[in-house]
Design a protein around this motif. Structure first.
Motif, short mmCIF file in Angstrom:
data_model
loop_
_atom_site.label_atom_id
_atom_site.label_comp_id
_atom_site.label_asym_id
_atom_site.label_seq_id
_atom_site.Cartn_x
_atom_site.Cartn_y
_atom_site.Cartn_z
N VAL A 170 -2.68 16.79 23.02
CA VAL A 170 -3.07 16.91 21.62
C VAL A 170 -2.78 18.30 21.03
O VAL A 170 -2.74 18.49 19.83
CB VAL A 170 -4.54 16.50 21.46
N GLY A 171 -2.55 19.27 21.91
CA GLY A 171 -2.04 20.56 21.43
C GLY A 171 -3.07 21.55 20.94
O GLY A 171 -2.72 22.53 20.28
N VAL A 172 -4.34 21.30 21.24
CA VAL A 172 -5.39 22.25 20.85
C VAL A 172 -6.50 22.13 21.90
O VAL A 172 -6.77 21.03 22.39
CB VAL A 172 -5.89 21.92 19.42
N PRO A 173 -7.11 23.26 22.30
CA PRO A 173 -8.19 23.17 23.29
C PRO A 173 -9.35 22.32 22.79
O PRO A 173 -9.69 22.35 21.60
CB PRO A 173 -8.63 24.64 23.46
N LEU A 174 -9.93 21.57 23.72
CA LEU A 174 -11.03 20.66 23.37
C LEU A 174 -12.33 21.14 24.02
O LEU A 174 -12.35 21.51 25.20
CB LEU A 174 -10.74 19.25 23.87
N VAL A 175 -13.40 21.09 23.25
CA VAL A 175 -14.73 21.42 23.76
C VAL A 175 -15.56 20.14 23.74
O VAL A 175 -15.62 19.46 22.71
CB VAL A 175 -15.43 22.47 22.87
N ALA A 206 -9.08 7.28 15.98
CA ALA A 206 -9.61 8.07 14.86
C ALA A 206 -9.87 9.51 15.31
O ALA A 206 -9.59 10.47 14.57
CB ALA A 206 -10.90 7.44 14.35
N THR A 207 -10.39 9.67 16.52
CA THR A 207 -10.68 11.01 17.01
C THR A 207 -9.40 11.79 17.27
O THR A 207 -9.30 12.99 16.95
CB THR A 207 -11.55 10.93 18.29
N TYR A 208 -8.40 11.09 17.81
CA TYR A 208 -7.10 11.74 18.02
C TYR A 208 -6.51 12.19 16.68
O TYR A 208 -6.07 13.33 16.53
CB TYR A 208 -6.14 10.77 18.72
N ASP A 209 -6.50 11.29 15.70
CA ASP A 209 -5.90 11.61 14.40
C ASP A 209 -6.59 12.81 13.75
O ASP A 209 -5.95 13.70 13.21
CB ASP A 209 -5.97 10.41 13.44
N GLN A 210 -7.92 12.81 13.80
CA GLN A 210 -8.63 13.92 13.16
C GLN A 210 -8.40 15.24 13.92
O GLN A 210 -8.27 16.30 13.30
CB GLN A 210 -10.13 13.62 13.07
#
Ligand code: SF4
Length: 359
Positions: A78-83, A41-45
């Motif tokens: 995932v293609g976007v920076p994660l905080v 769910a976290t990946y999809d969002q």
């Protein structure tokens, strides 16, 4: 005048592929609202947020187990920076740094001894990731609340500087700061104080802004006022809703100030009045749905939907294409020049067909 000519000059930090501060584009952030332990769910969002224009995604890390999700999202590119959003437990911050997150949000004054702060700093330095200090009205330290009596703008700014000083004592300055309040005036004043006193990049947001129009207006006024003054390097619009809505709102705020790097379609429409003889309200709604469904919203053109031919073409002269309503029909015009008449019932189809032919 170029925005960067009057923009506050802040130092530049990097969250993965995104730079924040200096002359960098104003980046848009949001936060997942899934259970972080639920990897799928976290990946999809996170992917959905990225697809609608989120530059940086924040995910809460409530415990050490949740760090597995960051590791997995990184493994899947995932293609976007994660905080990683962390409260109180320095061990989670250290684990998140090791798991490959691109930035950590933690308030060093809340994690206890200097040794614990040092552990976080060492991990962030080793993996070259910045820390965002995130202060809001509900999280002020007791000594600051006692000094100011309530979460004033000065109190918020002082709290942020207190946390920043703890990091600076450890020779760490790879820092961004946010001071948020649900009170728009307080949020604006707190950021102005910080803009004067530091060169750390500032993350803007009105917190607990609510839902719907109320949230949009509070965020637009708070964030928009500061951006218009040249203050702010990254932002999050806070809405009680699907976080994707936060990105639409953030992008609209940036568009309204001509600050968006991702130029999309600019739609102007008149408010309608007694002259309006077509159902402009429904037509506009249909048009917006169609351009989203057909992916035309990313075209960098200005489209005008005006209610009448008296003021329509004139008011929308700057538009690349548009319609000006008549009685059961409308004039189709490009760059202010009338091209032909179209019937109201085929108006949206023909407008969309014309737009598809435009670069
Ligand atoms: S463009 Fe025409 S219909 Fe629309 S508000 Fe102006 S005068 Fe009224």
């Amino acid at each position: 005048m170029n925005y960067n000519d009057y923009r506050r000059q802040s130092r530049v930090i990097r969250a993965g592929s995104v730079s924040i501060g200096g002359d960098s584009p104003i980046s848009v952030q949001s936060m997942t609202n899934t259970d972080t332990h639920d990897i799928e769910a976290t990946y999809d969002q996170t992917v959905r947020l990225r697809e609608v224009g989120c530059d940086i995604v924040r995910i809460t890390a409530p415990d050490l187990e949740s760090v597995d999700t960051f590791r997995e999202l990184k493994r899947r590119e995932v293609g976007v920076p994660l905080v990683a959003d962390i409260h109180f437990d320095y061990k989670i911050a250290v684990a998140a740094a090791k798991a490959g997150v691109d930035k950590i949000r933690i308030n060093p004054g809340n994690i206890g001894s200097k040794d614990k702060i040092r552990e976080v700093v060492l991990a962030c330095r080793e993996y070259s990731i910045p820390i965002r200090i995130g202060v809001n009205s509900g999280s002020l330290e007791a000594h600051i609340l006692k000094k100011y009596g309530s979460p004033t703008a000065e109190a918020l700014a002082e709290s942020a500087l207190y946390h920043a000083d703890l990091l600076r004592e450890l020779d760490f300055s790879d820092i961004a700061i946010s001071v948020k309040s649900s009170d728009v005036q307080t949020m604006i004043r707190a950021n102005r104080i910080l803009a004067d006193r530091t060169d750390y990049p500032l993350h803007l947001g009105v917190t607990e802004a609510g839902a719907g129009n109320r949230a949009l207006i509070k965020s637009s006024v708070g964030i928009g006022t500061l951006l218009a003054e040249g203050i702010g390097d990254t932002l999050r619009v806070s809405i009680t809703d699907d976080p994707v809505e936060e990105i639409y709102a953030a992008r609209a705020i940036l568009d309204s100030l001509s600050l968006s790097e991702r130029r999309g379609m600019d739609i102007v429409s008149c408010p309608t009045c007694g002259r309006t003889k077509i159902d402009l309200i429904s037509l506009l709604s249909d048009f917006e749905k169609r351009i989203m469904a057909e992916g035309l919203d990313k075209k960098s053109i200005k489209v005008a939907l005006m209610g009448c031919a008296v003021n329509g073409p004139g008011e929308a002269r700057e538009a690349d294409i548009g319609i000006a309503g008549g009685d059961g029909e409308a004039l189709l015009f490009k760059k202010g020049v009338v091209i032909r008449r179209i019937k109201e019932d085929s108006l949206i189809d023909e407008l969309i067909d014309e737009i598809k032919t435009m670069q």
